[in-house]
Design a protein around this motif. Structure first.
Motif, PDB file in Angstrom:
ATOM      1  N   GLU A 104       0.815  -1.223   0.000  1.00  0.00           N
ATOM      2  CA  GLU A 104       0.000   0.000   0.000  1.00  0.00           C
ATOM      3  C   GLU A 104       0.845   1.268   0.000  1.00  0.00           C
ATOM      4  OE1 GLU A 104      -0.644   0.097   4.861  1.00  0.00           O
ATOM      5  OE2 GLU A 104      -2.325  -0.356   3.525  1.00  0.00           O
ATOM      6  N   ARG A 105       2.108   1.145   0.311  1.00  0.00           N
ATOM      7  CA  ARG A 105       2.967   2.333   0.299  1.00  0.00           C
ATOM      8  C   ARG A 105       3.389   2.742  -1.118  1.00  0.00           C
ATOM      9  NH1 ARG A 105       7.375  -0.176   4.294  1.00  0.00           N
ATOM     10  NH2 ARG A 105       6.905  -1.921   2.864  1.00  0.00           N
ATOM     11  N   ILE A 106       3.195   1.869  -2.074  1.00  0.00           N
ATOM     12  CA  ILE A 106       3.627   2.116  -3.450  1.00  0.00           C
ATOM     13  C   ILE A 106       2.569   2.886  -4.232  1.00  0.00           C
ATOM     14  CG2 ILE A 106       4.153   0.997  -5.653  1.00  0.00           C
ATOM     15  CD1 ILE A 106       6.426   0.799  -3.743  1.00  0.00           C
ATOM     16  N   PRO A 107       2.947   4.002  -4.867  1.00  0.00           N
ATOM     17  CA  PRO A 107       2.023   4.710  -5.766  1.00  0.00           C
ATOM     18  C   PRO A 107       1.920   3.947  -7.089  1.00  0.00           C
ATOM     19  CG  PRO A 107       4.147   5.819  -5.724  1.00  0.00           C
ATOM     20  CD  PRO A 107       4.236   4.703  -4.729  1.00  0.00           C
ATOM     21  N   ILE A 108       0.912   3.100  -7.201  1.00  0.00           N
ATOM     22  CA  ILE A 108       0.812   2.147  -8.312  1.00  0.00           C
ATOM     23  C   ILE A 108       0.899   2.829  -9.678  1.00  0.00           C
ATOM     24  CG2 ILE A 108      -0.631   0.389  -9.384  1.00  0.00           C
ATOM     25  CD1 ILE A 108       0.606  -0.415  -6.726  1.00  0.00           C
ATOM     26  N   GLU A 109       0.229   3.957  -9.841  1.00  0.00           N
ATOM     27  CA  GLU A 109       0.201   4.602 -11.152  1.00  0.00           C
ATOM     28  C   GLU A 109       1.591   5.046 -11.601  1.00  0.00           C
ATOM     29  OE1 GLU A 109      -2.341   4.552 -13.148  1.00  0.00           O
ATOM     30  OE2 GLU A 109      -3.305   3.394 -11.550  1.00  0.00           O
ATOM     31  N   ALA A 110       2.454   5.396 -10.635  1.00  0.00           N
ATOM     32  CA  ALA A 110       3.815   5.802 -10.991  1.00  0.00           C
ATOM     33  C   ALA A 110       4.666   4.604 -11.390  1.00  0.00           C
ATOM     34  CB  ALA A 110       4.469   6.542  -9.826  1.00  0.00           C
ATOM     35  N   TYR A 111       4.326   3.433 -10.861  1.00  0.00           N
ATOM     36  CA  TYR A 111       5.124   2.240 -11.121  1.00  0.00           C
ATOM     37  C   TYR A 111       4.613   1.428 -12.311  1.00  0.00           C
ATOM     38  CZ  TYR A 111       8.112   2.583  -7.008  1.00  0.00           C
ATOM     39  OH  TYR A 111       9.060   2.972  -6.094  1.00  0.00           O
ATOM     40  N   ARG A 112       3.352   1.589 -12.666  1.00  0.00           N
ATOM     41  CA  ARG A 112       2.771   0.757 -13.708  1.00  0.00           C
ATOM     42  C   ARG A 112       3.509   0.869 -15.050  1.00  0.00           C
ATOM     43  NH1 ARG A 112      -1.804  -1.623 -12.790  1.00  0.00           N
ATOM     44  NH2 ARG A 112      -2.520  -0.032 -11.329  1.00  0.00           N
ATOM     45  N   PRO A 113       3.961   2.045 -15.468  1.00  0.00           N
ATOM     46  CA  PRO A 113       4.680   2.115 -16.757  1.00  0.00           C
ATOM     47  C   PRO A 113       6.107   1.554 -16.688  1.00  0.00           C
ATOM     48  CG  PRO A 113       3.754   4.257 -16.107  1.00  0.00           C
ATOM     49  CD  PRO A 113       3.716   3.386 -14.905  1.00  0.00           C
ATOM     50  N   THR A 114       6.592   1.202 -15.505  1.00  0.00           N
ATOM     51  CA  THR A 114       7.985   0.777 -15.354  1.00  0.00           C
ATOM     52  C   THR A 114       8.103  -0.749 -15.359  1.00  0.00           C
ATOM     53  OG1 THR A 114       8.027   0.561 -12.923  1.00  0.00           O
ATOM     54  CG2 THR A 114       8.288   2.778 -13.850  1.00  0.00           C
ATOM     55  N   PHE A 115       9.335  -1.222 -15.334  1.00  0.00           N
ATOM     56  CA  PHE A 115       9.620  -2.664 -15.299  1.00  0.00           C
ATOM     57  C   PHE A 115       9.609  -3.228 -13.883  1.00  0.00           C
ATOM     58  CE2 PHE A 115      13.654  -0.458 -14.771  1.00  0.00           C
ATOM     59  CZ  PHE A 115      14.215  -1.124 -13.687  1.00  0.00           C
ATOM     60  N   ILE A 116       9.458  -2.391 -12.891  1.00  0.00           N
ATOM     61  CA  ILE A 116       9.737  -2.781 -11.501  1.00  0.00           C
ATOM     62  C   ILE A 116       8.701  -3.749 -10.940  1.00  0.00           C
ATOM     63  CG2 ILE A 116      10.037  -1.929  -9.136  1.00  0.00           C
ATOM     64  CD1 ILE A 116      10.979   0.738 -10.401  1.00  0.00           C
ATOM     65  N   LYS A 117       9.199  -4.857 -10.382  1.00  0.00           N
ATOM     66  CA  LYS A 117       8.350  -5.822  -9.671  1.00  0.00           C
ATOM     67  C   LYS A 117       8.711  -5.892  -8.181  1.00  0.00           C
ATOM     68  CE  LYS A 117       6.102  -7.472 -13.306  1.00  0.00           C
ATOM     69  NZ  LYS A 117       6.712  -6.604 -14.325  1.00  0.00           N
ATOM     70  N   SER A 118      10.018  -5.763  -7.870  1.00  0.00           N
ATOM     71  CA  SER A 118      10.492  -5.817  -6.486  1.00  0.00           C
ATOM     72  C   SER A 118      11.500  -4.699  -6.263  1.00  0.00           C
ATOM     73  CB  SER A 118      11.149  -7.168  -6.176  1.00  0.00           C
ATOM     74  OG  SER A 118      10.274  -8.241  -6.450  1.00  0.00           O
ATOM     75  N   LEU A 119      11.678  -4.311  -4.996  1.00  0.00           N
ATOM     76  CA  LEU A 119      12.623  -3.232  -4.725  1.00  0.00           C
ATOM     77  C   LEU A 119      13.166  -3.287  -3.301  1.00  0.00           C
ATOM     78  CD1 LEU A 119      11.348  -0.812  -2.742  1.00  0.00           C
ATOM     79  CD2 LEU A 119      10.004  -0.313  -4.771  1.00  0.00           C
ATOM     80  N   VAL A 120      14.287  -2.579  -3.134  1.00  0.00           N
ATOM     81  CA  VAL A 120      14.867  -2.267  -1.829  1.00  0.00           C
ATOM     82  C   VAL A 120      15.179  -0.779  -1.831  1.00  0.00           C
ATOM     83  CG1 VAL A 120      16.885  -2.512  -0.348  1.00  0.00           C
ATOM     84  CG2 VAL A 120      15.872  -4.521  -1.354  1.00  0.00           C
ATOM     85  N   MET A 121      14.836  -0.088  -0.750  1.00  0.00           N
ATOM     86  CA  MET A 121      15.178   1.317  -0.604  1.00  0.00           C
ATOM     87  C   MET A 121      15.781   1.512   0.783  1.00  0.00           C
ATOM     88  SD  MET A 121      14.959   4.307  -2.310  1.00  0.00           S
ATOM     89  CE  MET A 121      13.612   4.099  -3.472  1.00  0.00           C
ATOM     90  N   VAL A 122      16.962   2.120   0.845  1.00  0.00           N
ATOM     91  CA  VAL A 122      17.622   2.325   2.135  1.00  0.00           C
ATOM     92  C   VAL A 122      17.916   3.808   2.326  1.00  0.00           C
ATOM     93  CG1 VAL A 122      18.648   0.016   2.105  1.00  0.00           C
ATOM     94  CG2 VAL A 122      19.938   1.946   1.187  1.00  0.00           C
ATOM     95  N   PRO A 123      17.872   4.281   3.572  1.00  0.00           N
ATOM     96  CA  PRO A 123      18.117   5.706   3.831  1.00  0.00           C
ATOM     97  C   PRO A 123      19.600   6.048   3.817  1.00  0.00           C
ATOM     98  CG  PRO A 123      17.672   4.571   5.895  1.00  0.00           C
ATOM     99  CD  PRO A 123      17.478   3.551   4.795  1.00  0.00           C
TER     100      PRO A 123
END
Length: 527
Positions: A224-243
């Motif tokens: 639910e933290r992912i803005p789906i519309e921003a990701y839908r045009p991309t190839f991304i299925k999984s991710l890691v984000m670190v500060p």
């Protein structure tokens, strides 16, 4: 023994049970997911989470080649073994050429445990080799970041390293600008969001910074933290984000995968170590920028002071001990937990990780020593350089008594300077001469004096060792810049930087004359 996760494509329940029983009897702790149809197999492959794939060569007219190709596309590094009732010899050979580990008859299930064990050992060794390579890359990147002097330099380094460290399909470098996330740089198989800004509360980079937490998402479309519309045009299925920086994060680094991927602890650790080092580099740049501003505002008399203050930024490298402890700790954990599963080559790779980390620890210690030289006050006295040089050479000969080295020290070499610092200077120069002449059969080291045209004294330390190409001499006195590899002559690249600092503090100068295979002469003056 750790649980072995198996995906088994088999439409005969009894055969699937026989396979599992063979592995259990051999001492395996097995967690097997048996799929009987094409749709079940595709769903399981999409889900992932297994260590080994077993398959019949034909189920529901779904040929073995198709089964294998799908697995290879999704998980090319997971071992795949065919366990078949009927398979032609030429068909089995084709499977092996395509990359399958083996093709075993169900009448010879006794072959499965040793083949599976060997395949998993190879897989573990390959993983360790990749991790070892990533560790070596991380060490180089940390050093590059410690020397970066602008945000553009940092951005270029992070852009390259963030993706290379894990082999991800994409990486982004995100910076915080007030209440916005600015996607400063990216390196990906397809364009993402480079140059764009998003509110902190609408993107995953912002969530990572606001909550000061790592974000690990296996399926971006189920979070639910992912803005789906921003990701839908991309190839991304999984991710890691670190500060970038745990307290008051200034940015974030993201890794992305085009297929469903469960990021491993090693991958997360690597990216976080890069982020921690980036934080130090950014602070370093900020300090450096402030010093540059002072130089522009002050008189030429303070320019020399600024050069010393620039050296102070190197001490920030002390903060690198935190990710370094992680590297050493993780290496020890691998050794304790998985050592028995590794072959000799795997153990060698693990040892290289630990050795590289310890070498970096030594470099940090020498950086701190280099910084101290710029702050110490000179206490001048009459110094007998001849006597000091003889003592140093005598000590070197005592340590390596088997070496035949001809030495000559001119008498009466005296100067007005700091006895402690000048001893450090001579120890570095003579130790270098001793080291780089170690491969010469008739080694010679000379300490003497000549005069300049104005009559002033010029001292020198000369050897007939390996020498170097003078076109590279500009790197000689820079910290961490070495003209020979560790395989040829070990070292950290800090000694000559220390020598130059000591000479400069005495108001002198140092220069060099050298040729490949003909040795080196270091000239220096003391005022």
């Amino acid at each position: 023994m750790n649980t072995l996760g198996i995906l088994h494509f088999e439409d005969n329940t009894l055969d699937a049970q026989r396979v599992q029983l063979v592995l259990v009897k051999d001492g395996w702790k097995v967690e097997s997911q048996v799929v009987k149809t094409c749709s079940e197999y595709l769903a399981a492959i999409e889900q992932g989470g297994f260590d080994l794939i077993l398959s019949e060569n034909e189920v529901e007219e779904f040929c073995g080649c198709s089964v294998f190709e799908i697995a290879q596309h999704k998980y090319p590094k997971v071992p795949f073994i065919f366990v078949c009732r009927n398979v032609k010899e030429e068909e089995a050979a084709a499977y092996l050429r395509a990359g399958a580990v083996d093709c075993i008859s169900k009448e010879q299930l006794w072959r499965l445990p040793p083949i599976a064990r060997r395949a998993l050992q190879v897989f573990a060794s390959q993983q360790l080799e990749r991790y070892n390579n990533a560790m070596e890359l991380l060490l180089r990147v940390v050093q590059e970041l410690s020397l970066a002097r602008s945000l553009n330099e940092i951005t270029a380094i992070v852009r390259r390293a963030a993706r290379e460290l894990t082999g991800a399909d994409g990486a982004t470098f995100v910076l915080r600008e007030g209440d916005m996330c600015y996607y400063a740089e990216e390196n990906a198989i397809q364009p993402l969001w480079k140059g764009r800004s998003f509110p902190m509360n609408t993107c995953i980079g912002g969530w990572c910074m606001l909550h000061r937490k790592q974000v690990i998402i296996e399926d971006v479309y189920r979070d639910e933290r992912i803005p789906i519309e921003a990701y839908r045009p991309t190839f991304i299925k999984s991710l890691v984000m670190v500060p970038i920086r745990k307290e008051a994060p200034i940015g974030a680094i993201g890794n992305y995968w085009a297929q469903r991927h469960i990021p491993t602890p090693e991958e997360v650790h690597l990216i976080q170590a890069l982020a921690d080092s980036t934080s130090v580099a950014v602070e370093n740049v900020q300090v450096y920028s402030e010093l540059e501003q002072r130089v522009r505002e002050r008189t030429s008399q303070l320019e020399f002071l600024n050069q010393e203050l620039q050296a102070f930024s190197c001490t920030i490298s002390h903060d690198l001990r935190s990710p370094l402890r992680s590297i050493l700790g993780f290496s020890e954990l691998l050794q304790r937990k998985y050592n028995n599963q590794l072959d000799e080559q795997g153990k060698q790779y693990l040892n290289r990780v630990s050795t590289s980390a310890k070498r970096m620890n030594t470099q940090i210690d020498e950086m701190l020593s280099l910084h101290k030289l710029t702050r110490v006050e000179i206490k001048r006295a009459t110094v007998d350089l001849s006597s000091i040089a003889k003592e140093i050479l005598s000590s070197l000969k005592a340590v390596e008594a088997n070496r035949q080295v001809e030495t000559y020290v001119a008498e009466g070499l005296t100067v007005d300077g700091d006895p402690v610092l000048l001893r450090v200077m001579l120890e570095n120069l003579l130790s270098n001469a001793w080291k780089y002449s170690s491969k010469v059969q008739q080694a010679r080291i000379e300490v003497g004096m000549t005069t300049e045209t104005d009559g002033s004294s010029v001292f020198y330390v000369r050897d007939n060792g390996a020498g170097f190409d003078m076109t590279r001499a500009d790197k000689l006195f820079r910290p961490f810049q070495r003209l020979h590899s560790d395989n040829e002559f070990p070292g950290t690249g800090v000694g000559l930087a220390s020598v130059k600092r000591i000479i400069q503090k005495h108001g002198g100068r140092i220069w060099v004359d050298a040729a490949v295979g003909q040795g080196v002469t270091f000239y220096f003056t003391i005022k």
